[in-house]
Design a protein around this motif. Structure first.
Motif, mmCIF file in Angstrom:
data_model
loop_
_atom_site.group_PDB
_atom_site.id
_atom_site.type_symbol
_atom_site.label_atom_id
_atom_site.label_comp_id
_atom_site.label_asym_id
_atom_site.label_seq_id
_atom_site.Cartn_x
_atom_site.Cartn_y
_atom_site.Cartn_z
ATOM 1 N N THR A 178 0.872 -1.323 0.271
ATOM 2 C CA THR A 178 -0.129 0.019 0.101
ATOM 3 C C THR A 178 0.737 1.272 -0.060
ATOM 4 O O THR A 178 0.583 2.208 -0.718
ATOM 5 C CB THR A 178 -0.899 -0.062 1.216
ATOM 6 O OG1 THR A 178 -1.847 -1.311 1.031
ATOM 7 C CG2 THR A 178 -1.752 1.177 1.246
ATOM 8 N N GLU A 179 1.979 1.086 0.848
ATOM 9 C CA GLU A 179 2.687 2.458 0.772
ATOM 10 C C GLU A 179 3.644 2.408 -0.187
ATOM 11 O O GLU A 179 3.838 3.887 -0.727
ATOM 12 C CB GLU A 179 3.658 2.321 2.209
ATOM 13 C CG GLU A 179 4.188 3.942 2.541
ATOM 14 C CD GLU A 179 4.558 3.740 3.888
ATOM 15 O OE1 GLU A 179 5.852 4.500 4.151
ATOM 16 O OE2 GLU A 179 4.150 3.112 4.945
ATOM 17 N N LEU A 180 4.141 1.739 -0.662
ATOM 18 C CA LEU A 180 5.235 1.685 -1.769
ATOM 19 C C LEU A 180 4.262 2.046 -3.242
ATOM 20 O O LEU A 180 4.629 2.963 -3.797
ATOM 21 C CB LEU A 180 5.489 0.418 -2.208
ATOM 22 C CG LEU A 180 6.828 0.107 -1.344
ATOM 23 C CD1 LEU A 180 7.003 -1.563 -1.007
ATOM 24 C CD2 LEU A 180 8.014 0.844 -1.178
ATOM 25 N N LYS A 181 3.091 1.832 -3.074
ATOM 26 C CA LYS A 181 2.211 2.103 -4.491
ATOM 27 C C LYS A 181 1.917 3.463 -4.110
ATOM 28 O O LYS A 181 2.079 4.334 -5.289
ATOM 29 C CB LYS A 181 0.996 1.363 -4.462
ATOM 30 C CG LYS A 181 1.007 -0.026 -5.035
ATOM 31 C CD LYS A 181 -0.603 -0.582 -5.179
ATOM 32 C CE LYS A 181 -0.298 -2.136 -5.377
ATOM 33 N NZ LYS A 181 -1.555 -2.953 -5.481
ATOM 34 N N LYS A 182 1.678 4.239 -3.048
ATOM 35 C CA LYS A 182 1.392 5.510 -3.121
ATOM 36 C C LYS A 182 2.812 6.520 -3.426
ATOM 37 O O LYS A 182 2.757 7.475 -3.833
ATOM 38 C CB LYS A 182 1.222 5.957 -1.484
ATOM 39 C CG LYS A 182 -0.229 5.522 -1.111
ATOM 40 C CD LYS A 182 -0.637 5.841 0.243
ATOM 41 C CE LYS A 182 -1.886 5.276 0.737
ATOM 42 N NZ LYS A 182 -2.178 5.241 2.308
ATOM 43 N N LYS A 183 3.841 5.596 -3.109
ATOM 44 C CA LYS A 183 5.133 6.333 -3.421
ATOM 45 C C LYS A 183 5.569 6.255 -4.672
ATOM 46 O O LYS A 183 6.691 6.444 -5.045
ATOM 47 C CB LYS A 183 6.294 6.047 -2.269
ATOM 48 C CG LYS A 183 5.991 6.171 -1.034
ATOM 49 C CD LYS A 183 6.922 5.893 0.018
ATOM 50 C CE LYS A 183 6.672 6.407 1.537
ATOM 51 N NZ LYS A 183 7.842 5.753 2.206
#
Length: 165
Positions: free
Chosen positions: A124-129
């Motif tokens: 989730t966080e890597l996709k946001k980044k």
């Protein structure tokens, strides 16, 4: 010599402290954490020859060959005490390792695998980044745990595998 001594003792110390403080502040904001290096994967054109190098020549503990058809590879793990090497050999015509070996005839480093404590939160966080993940959902990897791969172009040319710890 007095100027050289002052430069050696003061400048590097200040830079190191400044950069480590900003780095640790960025890390603590994550909802997930990187763990230890699980393995470094090496694509090999001749699996038996590679197994023999690590077992017979270097004296390492080497696992049996395991077929992973869903990933298109045969794997062998070499135990190193603090981490492992994963020897990869193509399984099937659509193996990603077959295409890697077409470009790198003698083999070479294929990817690194780092453990994470929460693979879903990491995704989730890597996709946001804006870090591309090479599958929509984690797959079960060679250790029987969920894994994902991060696009090498988003990771400075390195294919990174994240594995649920």
């Amino acid at each position: 010599s007095g100027l050289l001594t002052r430069l050696q003792t003061s400048a590097p110390t200040e830079r190191t402290l400044a950069s480590s403080n900003s780095f640790s502040q960025n890390v603590s904001s994550c909802l997930w954490k990187l763990g230890r290096l699980n393995h470094v994967a090496i694509a090999v054109p001749d699996l038996e020859k590679a197994q023999s190098l690590y077992k017979d020549v270097l004296g390492a503990q080497v696992s049996e060959t395991v077929a992973l058809p869903e990933h298109g590879v045969y794997t062998v793990f070499v135990e190193l005490g603090n981490t492992k090497l994963e020897l990869l050999h193509p399984l099937g015509e659509k193996s990603p390792i077959a295409s890697f070996l077409q470009k790198n005839k003698t083999g070479g480093m294929h990817h690194i695998c780092i453990e994470v404590d929460d693979i879903k939160a990491a995704m989730t966080e890597l996709k946001k980044k804006k870090i591309r993940i090479l599958s929509e959902e984690p797959k079960i990897g060679a250790h029987g745990k969920p894994v994902i791969f991060l696009h090498p172009k988003d990771c400075h040319g390195v294919l990174v595998e994240l594995e649920q710890a």
